[in-house]
Write a protein that holds these residues in place. Structure first.
Motif, PDB file in Angstrom:
ATOM      1  N   GLY A  59       0.778  -1.233   0.000  1.00  0.00           N
ATOM      2  CA  GLY A  59       0.000   0.000   0.000  1.00  0.00           C
ATOM      3  C   GLY A  59       0.805   1.277   0.000  1.00  0.00           C
ATOM      4  O   GLY A  59       0.273   2.349  -0.278  1.00  0.00           O
ATOM      5  N   PRO A  63      -0.796   5.171   3.400  1.00  0.00           N
ATOM      6  CA  PRO A  63      -1.902   4.398   3.972  1.00  0.00           C
ATOM      7  C   PRO A  63      -1.540   3.721   5.285  1.00  0.00           C
ATOM      8  O   PRO A  63      -2.355   3.671   6.217  1.00  0.00           O
ATOM      9  CB  PRO A  63      -2.213   3.365   2.879  1.00  0.00           C
ATOM     10  N   GLY A  67      -3.210   4.433   8.842  1.00  0.00           N
ATOM     11  CA  GLY A  67      -3.751   3.301   9.587  1.00  0.00           C
ATOM     12  C   GLY A  67      -3.154   3.191  10.980  1.00  0.00           C
ATOM     13  O   GLY A  67      -3.867   2.914  11.950  1.00  0.00           O
ATOM     14  N   PHE A 175     -14.186  -9.150   1.034  1.00  0.00           N
ATOM     15  CA  PHE A 175     -13.769  -7.768   0.799  1.00  0.00           C
ATOM     16  C   PHE A 175     -12.692  -7.669  -0.272  1.00  0.00           C
ATOM     17  O   PHE A 175     -12.455  -6.606  -0.827  1.00  0.00           O
ATOM     18  CB  PHE A 175     -13.263  -7.181   2.119  1.00  0.00           C
ATOM     19  N   ALA A 179     -11.306  -4.344  -2.187  1.00  0.00           N
ATOM     20  CA  ALA A 179     -10.217  -3.737  -1.416  1.00  0.00           C
ATOM     21  C   ALA A 179      -8.992  -3.530  -2.299  1.00  0.00           C
ATOM     22  O   ALA A 179      -8.374  -4.490  -2.746  1.00  0.00           O
ATOM     23  CB  ALA A 179      -9.867  -4.617  -0.219  1.00  0.00           C
ATOM     24  N   SER A 181      -5.032  -1.994  -2.994  1.00  0.00           N
ATOM     25  CA  SER A 181      -3.786  -2.179  -2.259  1.00  0.00           C
ATOM     26  C   SER A 181      -3.613  -1.141  -1.156  1.00  0.00           C
ATOM     27  O   SER A 181      -3.113  -1.455  -0.065  1.00  0.00           O
ATOM     28  CB  SER A 181      -2.603  -2.117  -3.228  1.00  0.00           C
ATOM     29  N   GLN A 182      -4.052   0.094  -1.407  1.00  0.00           N
ATOM     30  CA  GLN A 182      -3.894   1.133  -0.387  1.00  0.00           C
ATOM     31  C   GLN A 182      -4.776   0.849   0.824  1.00  0.00           C
ATOM     32  O   GLN A 182      -4.346   1.047   1.973  1.00  0.00           O
ATOM     33  CB  GLN A 182      -4.223   2.500  -0.972  1.00  0.00           C
ATOM     34  N   LEU A 183      -5.992   0.389   0.600  1.00  0.00           N
ATOM     35  CA  LEU A 183      -6.880   0.071   1.711  1.00  0.00           C
ATOM     36  C   LEU A 183      -6.344  -1.099   2.510  1.00  0.00           C
ATOM     37  O   LEU A 183      -6.393  -1.107   3.748  1.00  0.00           O
ATOM     38  CB  LEU A 183      -8.283  -0.236   1.195  1.00  0.00           C
ATOM     39  N   ARG A 184      -5.809  -2.096   1.809  1.00  0.00           N
ATOM     40  CA  ARG A 184      -5.224  -3.240   2.514  1.00  0.00           C
ATOM     41  C   ARG A 184      -4.031  -2.806   3.352  1.00  0.00           C
ATOM     42  O   ARG A 184      -3.830  -3.280   4.475  1.00  0.00           O
ATOM     43  CB  ARG A 184      -4.823  -4.307   1.508  1.00  0.00           C
ATOM     44  N   GLY A 186      -3.692   0.162   4.666  1.00  0.00           N
ATOM     45  CA  GLY A 186      -4.254   0.876   5.804  1.00  0.00           C
ATOM     46  C   GLY A 186      -4.777  -0.057   6.879  1.00  0.00           C
ATOM     47  O   GLY A 186      -4.651   0.217   8.076  1.00  0.00           O
ATOM     48  N   ILE A 187      -5.373  -1.190   6.466  1.00  0.00           N
ATOM     49  CA  ILE A 187      -5.862  -2.179   7.429  1.00  0.00           C
ATOM     50  C   ILE A 187      -4.695  -2.766   8.216  1.00  0.00           C
ATOM     51  O   ILE A 187      -4.763  -2.933   9.439  1.00  0.00           O
ATOM     52  CB  ILE A 187      -6.651  -3.288   6.706  1.00  0.00           C
TER      53      ILE A 187
END
Length: 233
Positions: A59, A63, A67, A175, A179, A181-184, A186-187
């Motif tokens: 990500g 991100p 996160g 998800f 989802a 790569s940036q959201l992953r 951030g998670i």
């Protein structure tokens, strides 16, 4: 879907196993401190090699940084709420359970996303989750039992945390389609941030109080085991 459900249950079952172990018999404070120290070291390795590093890789820095901040703030505010309602009367018991929930949900969501994306489970992440969950649950259940909580209530509470973590694995699997790569990333950062605040404010101080300077040796051992599993995969 079935694979995500199965592996999610395997990872989360250590929460219930640890809670039962902490309830069925009294554990000497030094032993609980060793367990907490070992778990703290394993969590540091998990943060380093399975969350932060992976988050940066997929990500990017921003991100993960966001996160981290959100995850840390989420645990801080939730832990503050525990203090306001008297949770500190249970020593580190409730904060440890809270930390397991706040880091377990995104962590197992990452596990589900990985299963959906590659079709296989990350054994190192699976074992890191299992190894780190166990001492958190043992330490929390021991503290809560010592402070008058009923064993059935403690086990039921940890079973609820485990069910939510399993559901997060399935949700992560679903998800994966939306989802990016940036959201992953951030998670991953969220899980790492929640864990770091929990370690510094609850788990490490409790381990040091119970096991003294030996808690540091236990943490090194936990780090070595979890890091070895991560780097060997």
């Amino acid at each position: 879907m079935l694979s995500a459900l199965l592996w999610g249950a395997v990872a989360a079952c250590s929460l219930v196993v640890g809670a039962i172990a902490g309830v069925v018999r009294p554990w000497k404070p030094r032993f609980v401190g060793w367990v907490l120290g070992f778990g703290a070291g394993a969590l540091v390795a998990s943060i380093s090699f399975e969350l932060a590093e992976e988050g940066f890789r997929i990500g990017g820095a921003l991100p993960v940084a966001v996160g981290l901040a959100v995850g840390g703030l989420a645990f801080f505010l939730a832990d503050f709420g525990v203090v306001r309602v008297g949770g500190r009367n249970g020593r580190a018991g409730l904060p440890l359970a809270l930390g397991a929930l706040l880091d377990g949900i995104p962590e197992q969501a990452v596990l589900g996303i990985g299963i959906a994306g590659g079709g296989v489970v990350s054994i190192s992440l699976l074992v890191a989750i299992f190894v780190s969950n166990l001492p958190e649950a043992v330490g929390s259940a021991s503290d809560l039992k010592a402070n008058g909580r009923r064993g059935t209530h403690i086990i039921a509470g940890w079973a609820g945390v485990a069910v939510l973590c399993v559901a997060a694995t399935v949700a992560g699997y679903q998800f994966q389609e939306v989802a990016g790569s940036q959201l992953r990333g951030g998670i991953d950062g969220f899980a790492a941030g929640a864990l770091l605040v929990m370690l510094v404010t609850s788990m490490i101080p409790e381990a040091t109080e119970k096991a003294g300077r030996q808690a540091g040796l236990a943490a090194v051992l936990g780090f070595a085991v979890a890091a070895g599993l991560s780097l060997s995969s």
